[in-house]
Design a protein around this motif. Structure first.
Motif, PDB file in Angstrom:
ATOM      1  N   GLY A   1      39.390  37.347  44.015  1.00 56.11           N
ATOM      2  CA  GLY A   1      40.021  36.071  44.374  1.00 56.11           C
ATOM      3  C   GLY A   1      41.244  35.764  43.552  1.00 56.11           C
ATOM      4  N   ASP A   2      41.570  34.478  43.451  1.00 53.76           N
ATOM      5  CA  ASP A   2      42.744  34.032  42.708  1.00 53.76           C
ATOM      6  C   ASP A   2      42.407  33.884  41.226  1.00 53.76           C
ATOM      7  N   ILE A   3      43.407  34.169  40.370  1.00 57.17           N
ATOM      8  CA  ILE A   3      43.175  34.191  38.922  1.00 57.17           C
ATOM      9  C   ILE A   3      44.400  33.635  38.193  1.00 57.17           C
TER      10      ILE A   3
ATOM     11  N   GLY B   1      46.403  34.923  46.339  1.00 57.54           N
ATOM     12  CA  GLY B   1      46.454  35.873  47.442  1.00 57.54           C
ATOM     13  C   GLY B   1      47.132  37.153  46.991  1.00 57.54           C
ATOM     14  N   ASP B   2      48.152  37.584  47.735  1.00 59.58           N
ATOM     15  CA  ASP B   2      48.913  38.779  47.373  1.00 59.58           C
ATOM     16  C   ASP B   2      50.129  38.455  46.512  1.00 59.58           C
TER      17      ASP B   2
ATOM     18  N   LYS C   1      54.930  40.546  45.669  1.00 60.88           N
ATOM     19  CA  LYS C   1      53.841  40.529  46.641  1.00 60.88           C
ATOM     20  C   LYS C   1      53.175  41.899  46.609  1.00 60.88           C
ATOM     21  N   VAL C   2      51.948  41.949  46.084  1.00 62.14           N
ATOM     22  CA  VAL C   2      51.231  43.210  45.893  1.00 62.14           C
ATOM     23  C   VAL C   2      49.812  43.053  46.448  1.00 62.14           C
ATOM     24  N   PRO C   3      49.384  43.918  47.341  1.00 62.64           N
ATOM     25  CA  PRO C   3      48.046  43.789  47.939  1.00 62.64           C
ATOM     26  C   PRO C   3      46.938  44.316  47.025  1.00 62.64           C
ATOM     27  N   ILE C   4      46.572  43.534  45.996  1.00 65.34           N
ATOM     28  CA  ILE C   4      45.420  43.856  45.159  1.00 65.34           C
ATOM     29  C   ILE C   4      44.232  43.088  45.728  1.00 65.34           C
ATOM     30  N   THR C   5      43.243  43.816  46.221  1.00 66.15           N
ATOM     31  CA  THR C   5      42.193  43.204  47.042  1.00 66.15           C
ATOM     32  C   THR C   5      40.804  43.478  46.493  1.00 66.15           C
ATOM     33  N   GLY C   6      39.810  42.798  47.081  1.00 65.97           N
ATOM     34  CA  GLY C   6      38.419  43.018  46.715  1.00 65.97           C
ATOM     35  C   GLY C   6      38.179  42.724  45.247  1.00 65.97           C
TER      36      GLY C   6
ATOM     37  N   PRO D   1      42.272  29.294  39.659  1.00 65.09           N
ATOM     38  CA  PRO D   1      43.075  28.116  39.999  1.00 65.09           C
ATOM     39  C   PRO D   1      42.461  27.335  41.146  1.00 65.09           C
ATOM     40  N   ARG D   2      42.603  26.042  41.080  1.00 59.55           N
ATOM     41  CA  ARG D   2      42.056  25.195  42.130  1.00 59.55           C
ATOM     42  C   ARG D   2      42.730  25.463  43.465  1.00 59.55           C
ATOM     43  N   ALA D   3      41.968  25.438  44.521  1.00 58.05           N
ATOM     44  CA  ALA D   3      42.552  25.551  45.850  1.00 58.05           C
ATOM     45  C   ALA D   3      43.353  24.287  46.143  1.00 58.05           C
TER      46      ALA D   3
END
Length: 502
Positions: free
Chosen positions: A77-79, A154-155, A176-181, A210-212
């Motif tokens: 998720g987000d960090i 996100g990305d 913008k980097v697709p680091i996923t899972g 971070p808060r949504a």
């Protein structure tokens, strides 16, 4: 039975040791050397101030592979990760690095993004977009910050920096980097010298989700005035602000950038600093179509604060004024909806786009004012004219072939020929001062016009062999490179990227 008891005791002892080791890493789970290092790294944790002293070896964290000591935690998720960072000493390689990192895997060539503080004070957002790809960076305008942070939403990845006693502020630029899972987040040190080890301390470390954003909240727009070195594709921030800024021009002395914001013209040092407003008197509706004369004395602007008809929508009119500031002098008369794009190399003429006949075409006009000469008449939009430095051509973009592509013609309008033909919509061509290359802005093929806030690519063509390569990808479009933006030595380009944060 004795042998079984002995084995059980050893297993319990091993588990106890592992538990103690993990507890000694505080908020992180484990640590190890990534890549090839000659000297094993080490980590010490000090819970009193959430501090980590990390010792790492390694030749570099760059290009297609890394070598460093990394203390990490698996997350998803987000960090948001932040820390005060300081090296144990100022000796060693100038580019030894202490980093806050988000990494897809522990492989040496993994995709990653980090905020890297170098020994010389250089602080940058670094990224490898895919496994084994080259690393790119965006350098912060602030050197040697006290505190740094990295945000993943996100990305999209962002860098934050702060001086002593300040709160971290968005440093400008983004990747913008697709680091996923599930991925790795943590702290690292690289000696930038395979034969030695170096140490840095990360204190007041904070790791959070971070808060949504609220569903009804509006994100804040940041504009980053940047430069990019053509050979290395390294980017550097000159200025960032929570407002819409557009279209930087490089001054002929190579020291400053000129851009528009809130209807005015601003000047900022290329290497970063405080912007200064250029006085344009009544002209307070200046758009992103402006440029500096070849001798560096005059500025052409396109302003929408006036108008030819009372109570009618304000149309863009071209003016010139001293670059130092002053009263604008009107240039275009017939084309009341006119947008400047380029000066002729001798400074005697302006190329612009106008629509006196309800169809945007390309025109030229004496810089002092006078007769407008229409150069194009093809069906569809022609836009973005800019002279080649030898004055032999005017380059422009046109949709006459079915998609927006780059064209060129003689200064009298003759010899119109298509230069690009690919799966993008290409806008705003600008030839380098040495005449060797042309840069342009590329949208995806399904994008109509030149809107703002789109994923776009800056691409560059070698005019000798027509080979096209990617300079960088960013969120941009309208306002990114509308006007001429090359450095005088043809080594760098100026542009604006955009970031949206809750």
């Amino acid at each position: 039975m004795k042998r079984m008891f002995s084995i059980c005791s050893l297993a319990a002892a091993a588990i106890a040791i592992l538990t103690a080791q993990n507890a000694s890493l505080g908020m992180f789970e484990d640590r190890n050397d990534v890549g090839t290092v000659l000297h094993p790294g080490a980590v010490q944790y000090f819970p009193a101030n959430e501090a980590y002293t990390i010792t790492g070896s390694g030749e570099n964290m760059w290009a297609a592979a890394d070598a460093f000591q990394f203390v990490w935690k698996k997350v998803s998720g987000d960090i948001f990760l932040s820390a005060d960072v300081a090296f144990a000493n100022t000796t060693g390689d100038p580019h030894k690095k202490a980093v806050l990192m988000i990494r897809q895997t522990l492989d040496a060539d993994s995709a990653y993004v980090d905020v890297a503080l170098h020994n010389v004070g250089l602080t940058s957002l670094q990224a490898r977009e895919t496994k084994g790809a080259a690393t790119h960076e965006i350098e912060s305008a602030m050197a040697a910050p006290k505190r740094v942070a990295i945000l993943k939403r996100g990305d999209n990845f962002y860098m934050f920096v702060a001086a002593e006693g300040e709160m971290p502020q968005m440093a400008g630029g983004s990747f913008k980097v697709p680091i996923t899972g599930t991925f790795y987040v943590g702290l690292g040190v690289c000696a930038h010298n395979k034969d030695v080890s170096e140490t840095a301390t990360f204190s007041n470390v904070s790791l959070s989700t971070p808060r949504a954003p609220a569903t009804d909240s509006k994100p804040t727009l940041y504009s980053t005035v940047e430069t990019i070195t053509v050979t290395s594709t390294d980017r550097r921030v000159a200025f960032v602000a929570p407002e819409r800024l557009e279209a930087p021009n490089w001054t002929p002395d190579g020291n400053s950038l000129i851009y528009n914001g809130n209807g005015h013209i601003w000047r900022v040092p290329v290497e970063g600093g405080k912007p200064v407003n250029i006085d344009t008197d009544f002209a307070n509706g200046i758009n992103n179509n402006h440029g500096i004369s070849p001798d560096g004395t005059m500025l052409a602007i396109s302003d929408q604060s006036q108008g030819d008809e009372p109570n009618a929508p304000r149309k863009s009119i071209i003016y010139t004024l001293p670059l130092s500031g002053g009263m604008p002098k009107r240039v275009t008369e017939l084309s009341s909806n006119s947008y400047f794009h380029g000066w002729s190399p001798d400074g005697k003429a302006l190329a612009f786009v106008g629509d006196p006949n309800d169809n945007f075409d390309i025109y030229t006009i004496p810089a002092a004012g006078g007769k407008e000469t229409r150069l194009t008449s093809a069906k569809g939009l022609d836009d973005g004219p800019d002279y080649s430095p030898d004055g032999q051509y005017i380059y422009f973009n046109s949709e006459r072939s079915g998609s927006m592509q780059i064209w060129r013609m003689k200064p009298d309008g003759s010899g119109q020929e298509q230069i690009t033909s690919d799966g993008f919509n290409n806008w705003f061509p600008h030839v380098s001062p040495n005449g060797n290359q042309i840069v342009f802005l590329s949208y995806e093929k399904d994008v109509t016009g030149h809107p703002a806030d789109k994923d776009v690519t800056l691409r560059i063509m070698n005019l000798a062999d027509k080979k096209v390569t990617v300079l960088t990808k960013l969120l941009g479009g309208q306002g990114t490179i509308n006007g001429p933006s090359w450095s005088p030595d043809s080594r760098r380009l100026a542009f604006v990227s955009y970031q949206y944060l809750p």
